[in-house]
Scaffold this motif. Structure first.
Motif, short mmCIF file in Angstrom:
data_model
loop_
_atom_site.label_atom_id
_atom_site.label_comp_id
_atom_site.label_asym_id
_atom_site.label_seq_id
_atom_site.Cartn_x
_atom_site.Cartn_y
_atom_site.Cartn_z
N UNK A 7 0.84 -1.21 0.00
CA UNK A 7 0.00 0.00 0.00
C UNK A 7 0.87 1.25 0.00
N UNK A 24 -6.02 11.03 -2.34
CA UNK A 24 -6.81 10.22 -3.27
C UNK A 24 -6.13 8.88 -3.53
N UNK A 26 -4.45 7.16 -1.38
CA UNK A 26 -4.77 6.31 -0.23
C UNK A 26 -6.17 5.71 -0.38
N UNK A 27 -7.13 6.58 -0.70
CA UNK A 27 -8.50 6.09 -0.87
C UNK A 27 -8.57 5.06 -1.98
N UNK A 28 -7.84 5.35 -3.08
CA UNK A 28 -7.84 4.47 -4.24
C UNK A 28 -7.29 3.09 -3.84
N UNK A 29 -6.23 3.08 -3.04
CA UNK A 29 -5.63 1.81 -2.61
C UNK A 29 -6.67 0.95 -1.89
N UNK A 30 -7.38 1.53 -0.94
CA UNK A 30 -8.36 0.76 -0.18
C UNK A 30 -9.52 0.34 -1.08
N UNK A 31 -9.91 1.24 -1.97
CA UNK A 31 -10.98 0.90 -2.91
C UNK A 31 -10.59 -0.31 -3.75
N UNK A 32 -9.35 -0.30 -4.27
CA UNK A 32 -8.90 -1.38 -5.14
C UNK A 32 -8.82 -2.70 -4.39
N UNK A 33 -8.31 -2.65 -3.15
CA UNK A 33 -8.19 -3.88 -2.37
C UNK A 33 -9.57 -4.49 -2.15
N UNK A 34 -10.54 -3.62 -1.91
CA UNK A 34 -11.90 -4.13 -1.72
C UNK A 34 -12.53 -4.65 -3.01
N UNK A 35 -12.02 -4.19 -4.16
CA UNK A 35 -12.54 -4.71 -5.44
C UNK A 35 -12.17 -6.18 -5.61
N UNK B 50 -0.87 -4.77 -4.96
CA UNK B 50 -2.01 -4.69 -4.04
C UNK B 50 -2.72 -6.03 -3.92
N UNK B 55 -8.01 -8.71 3.17
CA UNK B 55 -8.90 -7.99 4.06
C UNK B 55 -9.10 -8.85 5.31
N UNK B 92 -11.55 2.65 5.97
CA UNK B 92 -10.17 2.40 6.39
C UNK B 92 -9.47 3.68 6.82
N UNK B 93 -9.69 4.77 6.05
CA UNK B 93 -8.99 6.01 6.36
C UNK B 93 -9.46 6.59 7.71
#
Lengths: 203, 203
Positions: A7, A24, A26-35, B50, B55, B92-93
């Motif tokens: 990350x 952005x 950071x947000x993108x990283x978490x978004x992608x992991x959840x994808x 990533x 998770x 997460x953030x």
């Protein structure tokens, strides 16, 4: 609590891209992991495929790798286009917008992002020099028309005047895109400059 | 003029990401191509890495793959933290922001993006059910405190009231983060709600 290294590396790499800051990224990283992993793989390979795209040696637009032995893009290698008519645009998306009109049958030269102070930087000077050389070599020293297709803004105007000076001896004609009321626009809301241009260029 | 397939695929894939529309994806594609192949490769691999992030099965925060045989993140597997104190956060953030205070020594549960109408959707209900089961199994039916760490907004308040109802029989205490004047804020510019909260909770 330490952030996983993957990350951190992602955020570091992607926060450097235009309009993606650290927040952005950071947000993108978490978004992608959840994808999920499959989608990450798909996006990573879509990004990696951009390595197969080259930049045209002549106009600096994109060209499919090895599509042409001379390293030219589809437009520059199209024999149906007039090589003597050259439009100078700021960026690739401007070129695409002009192409969509289907009204231009010359070729292009991408000058690159304009500088905020309206000056021409070293890399832009190199491109102008390369254009001069092309005109010398391929068009026996003079293009039939150079159209300066830069935004009608203060910065665009300043840059255009420098380019015009640089290329004045290399083209029979140097023009800029016409100014006036945009189609669908309303006279009531047009600024003075635009309305003035529309009056000057009435037809 | 046809756009190279690699660019089309890139735009299609990336324009689906939050806050990257087709326009920005197009600009990004050209920007990346101009960065050069090495940089594209670097970004593509940073993105691909990533896939190595998992998770957490318990709190839904990220965890380094295979770092823990139980599939738990660093926080959930930290024996120094109180398992009976659980903060429910949206994303997460938010968790990272709370961690930065170093003032919370419990664990978390990420509920996922709040819905605009303040309702709790199916995936959030599943997470609440999983939490109930954890409390049943690991904390003999009752947590010592559940802190609802959602934004102090209308949507946050609505969601919090649903969560509170759902979990009331599973915790000795259910609290929310305190409201009042933010540090560094000015009374003159505080809205009525905030100033009212600050008065109510004066200490």
């Amino acid at each position: 609590m330490k952030t996983p290294r993957a990350i951190e590396q992602f955020i570091e790499a992607f926060s450097k891209l235009p309009s993606i800051g650290p927040r952005q990224a950071t947000r993108l990283a978490f978004y992608l992991i959840n994808l999920g992993k499959a989608e990450i793989k798909h996006l990573s390979s879509a990004l990696g495929s951009l390595q197969n795209v080259d930049v045209c040696k002549q106009c600096f637009f994109i060209s499919e790798s090895k599509s042409n032995s001379k390293g030219l893009c589809d437009i520059c290698s199209d024999l149906g286009r007039k090589p003597g008519t050259i439009m100078i645009v700021e960026k690739e998306t401007d070129l695409l917008s002009v192409e969509k009109t289907s009204k231009f049958n010359g070729r292009y030269m991408i000058i690159g992002d304009l500088n905020r102070n309206g000056s021409v930087d070293a890399s832009q000077r190199l491109r102008i020099s390369a254009l001069k050389k092309q005109i010398q070599d391929d068009l026996s020293g003079s293009a039939s028309e150079i159209i300066i297709g830069l935004n009608p803004t203060t910065i665009g105007d300043l840059t255009a005047s420098i380019i015009k000076q640089e290329l004045s001896s290399h083209s029979k004609k140097i023009t800029r895109l016409g100014r006036g009321l945009p189609t669908g626009g309303e006279i009531e809301f047009a600024d003075e400059e635009t309305l003035g241009s529309a009056l000057d260029r009435r037809n």
